[in-house]
Motif scaffolding. Structure first.
Motif, PDB file in Angstrom:
ATOM      1  N   UNK A 109      39.686  27.923  32.477  1.00  0.00           N
ATOM      2  CA  UNK A 109      39.969  28.350  31.120  1.00  0.00           C
ATOM      3  C   UNK A 109      40.583  29.748  31.135  1.00  0.00           C
ATOM      4  N   UNK A 110      41.418  30.001  30.151  1.00  0.00           N
ATOM      5  CA  UNK A 110      41.921  31.346  29.879  1.00  0.00           C
ATOM      6  C   UNK A 110      41.231  31.798  28.598  1.00  0.00           C
ATOM      7  N   UNK A 111      40.658  32.968  28.647  1.00  0.00           N
ATOM      8  CA  UNK A 111      39.907  33.528  27.523  1.00  0.00           C
ATOM      9  C   UNK A 111      40.563  34.821  27.083  1.00  0.00           C
ATOM     10  N   UNK A 112      40.817  34.953  25.783  1.00  0.00           N
ATOM     11  CA  UNK A 112      41.271  36.246  25.269  1.00  0.00           C
ATOM     12  C   UNK A 112      40.045  36.996  24.774  1.00  0.00           C
ATOM     13  N   UNK A 113      39.893  38.203  25.275  1.00  0.00           N
ATOM     14  CA  UNK A 113      38.712  39.015  24.960  1.00  0.00           C
ATOM     15  C   UNK A 113      39.082  40.466  25.223  1.00  0.00           C
ATOM     16  N   UNK A 114      38.724  41.352  24.319  1.00  0.00           N
ATOM     17  CA  UNK A 114      39.084  42.756  24.505  1.00  0.00           C
ATOM     18  C   UNK A 114      38.488  43.331  25.785  1.00  0.00           C
ATOM     19  N   UNK A 115      37.229  43.023  26.075  1.00  0.00           N
ATOM     20  CA  UNK A 115      36.565  43.494  27.305  1.00  0.00           C
ATOM     21  C   UNK A 115      36.899  44.958  27.588  1.00  0.00           C
ATOM     22  N   UNK A 116      36.741  45.797  26.583  1.00  0.00           N
ATOM     23  CA  UNK A 116      37.198  47.180  26.664  1.00  0.00           C
ATOM     24  C   UNK A 116      36.442  48.049  27.666  1.00  0.00           C
ATOM     25  N   UNK A 117      35.163  47.786  27.846  1.00  0.00           N
ATOM     26  CA  UNK A 117      34.359  48.603  28.753  1.00  0.00           C
ATOM     27  C   UNK A 117      34.066  47.843  30.039  1.00  0.00           C
ATOM     28  N   UNK A 118      33.865  48.610  31.083  1.00  0.00           N
ATOM     29  CA  UNK A 118      33.507  47.976  32.358  1.00  0.00           C
ATOM     30  C   UNK A 118      32.229  47.146  32.208  1.00  0.00           C
ATOM     31  N   UNK A 119      31.265  47.639  31.442  1.00  0.00           N
ATOM     32  CA  UNK A 119      30.017  46.894  31.243  1.00  0.00           C
ATOM     33  C   UNK A 119      30.280  45.530  30.606  1.00  0.00           C
ATOM     34  N   UNK A 120      31.274  45.457  29.727  1.00  0.00           N
ATOM     35  CA  UNK A 120      31.612  44.171  29.104  1.00  0.00           C
ATOM     36  C   UNK A 120      32.224  43.232  30.144  1.00  0.00           C
ATOM     37  N   UNK A 121      33.099  43.786  30.974  1.00  0.00           N
ATOM     38  CA  UNK A 121      33.726  42.962  32.016  1.00  0.00           C
ATOM     39  C   UNK A 121      32.679  42.508  33.032  1.00  0.00           C
ATOM     40  N   UNK A 122      31.728  43.390  33.349  1.00  0.00           N
ATOM     41  CA  UNK A 122      30.667  43.018  34.286  1.00  0.00           C
ATOM     42  C   UNK A 122      29.805  41.897  33.713  1.00  0.00           C
ATOM     43  N   UNK A 123      29.605  41.924  32.419  1.00  0.00           N
ATOM     44  CA  UNK A 123      28.821  40.850  31.791  1.00  0.00           C
ATOM     45  C   UNK A 123      29.541  39.513  31.936  1.00  0.00           C
ATOM     46  N   UNK A 124      30.864  39.524  31.770  1.00  0.00           N
ATOM     47  CA  UNK A 124      31.643  38.298  31.955  1.00  0.00           C
ATOM     48  C   UNK A 124      31.666  37.887  33.428  1.00  0.00           C
ATOM     49  N   UNK A 125      31.760  38.857  34.312  1.00  0.00           N
ATOM     50  CA  UNK A 125      31.718  38.560  35.756  1.00  0.00           C
ATOM     51  C   UNK A 125      30.367  37.961  36.158  1.00  0.00           C
ATOM     52  N   UNK A 126      29.297  38.426  35.545  1.00  0.00           N
ATOM     53  CA  UNK A 126      27.973  37.879  35.848  1.00  0.00           C
ATOM     54  C   UNK A 126      27.893  36.413  35.437  1.00  0.00           C
ATOM     55  N   UNK A 127      28.580  36.073  34.355  1.00  0.00           N
ATOM     56  CA  UNK A 127      28.578  34.694  33.877  1.00  0.00           C
ATOM     57  C   UNK A 127      29.437  33.791  34.761  1.00  0.00           C
TER      58      UNK A 127
END
Length: 164
Positions: free
Chosen positions: A66-84
């Motif tokens: 899947x391709x997801x559009x998401x602002x993911x502005x902070x590293x913590x947000x990106x890490x949360x997606x990476x954890x998933x």
């Protein structure tokens, strides 16, 4: 990923079409209270985003590829997606503030995000410079060039999936 107006939806849809993958528009999954907050010109806080990011992470786990559009502005947000979904890759659509303001103002009637919040996006943004699995594409390029660059850069990371 990137600030409002960078082209996440346009690039994400084009990437998904090219790859033959599903596309998820992250903005459609904000909580009603978060949408109301943005429409009222109030920036979202971390607390407003955690549940949204968890929901998007669940989608990444269950709907791949899947391709997801998401602002993911902070590293913590990106890490949360990476954890998933540890194999997730990010296409950072790099844009300057004047162009972002111009684009957000042009779509104001059809979008939940007002131009008055663009400054808060840039204040929150933690560019993903040096993070693994991230490619940077200039948002000012024509759409076909953005997609071509993203695909070429991602080809160098074949184990990565895409979050535009």
């Amino acid at each position: 990923m990137g600030v409002a107006g960078c082209g996440k939806t346009s690039v994400g849809e084009a990437l998904a079409r090219t790859l033959g993958w599903a596309f998820i528009e992250g903005d459609l999954h904000h909580a009603p209270a978060s949408i109301a907050k943005m429409q009222a010109g109030q920036p979202l806080a971390d607390e407003d985003r955690w549940g949204w990011l968890d929901q998007l992470g669940q989608m990444l786990r269950t709907q791949a590829p899947v391709v997801l559009s998401c602002s993911a502005l902070k590293r913590a947000y990106r890490e949360r997606l990476r954890a998933a979904r540890p194999a997730v890759g990010f296409v950072y659509l790099d844009i300057d503030k004047p162009l972002a303001l111009q684009r957000v103002a042009a779509r104001a009637a059809a979008h939940i995000f007002p131009a008055s919040l663009v400054d808060s996006q840039f204040a929150t943004l933690e560019p993903p410079t040096g993070e693994p699995g991230v490619v940077t594409v200039p948002a000012a390029l024509p759409l076909d060039e953005q997609v071509g660059r993203a695909l070429a850069l991602l080809a160098a990371h074949p184990s990565q999936e895409t979050d535009a």
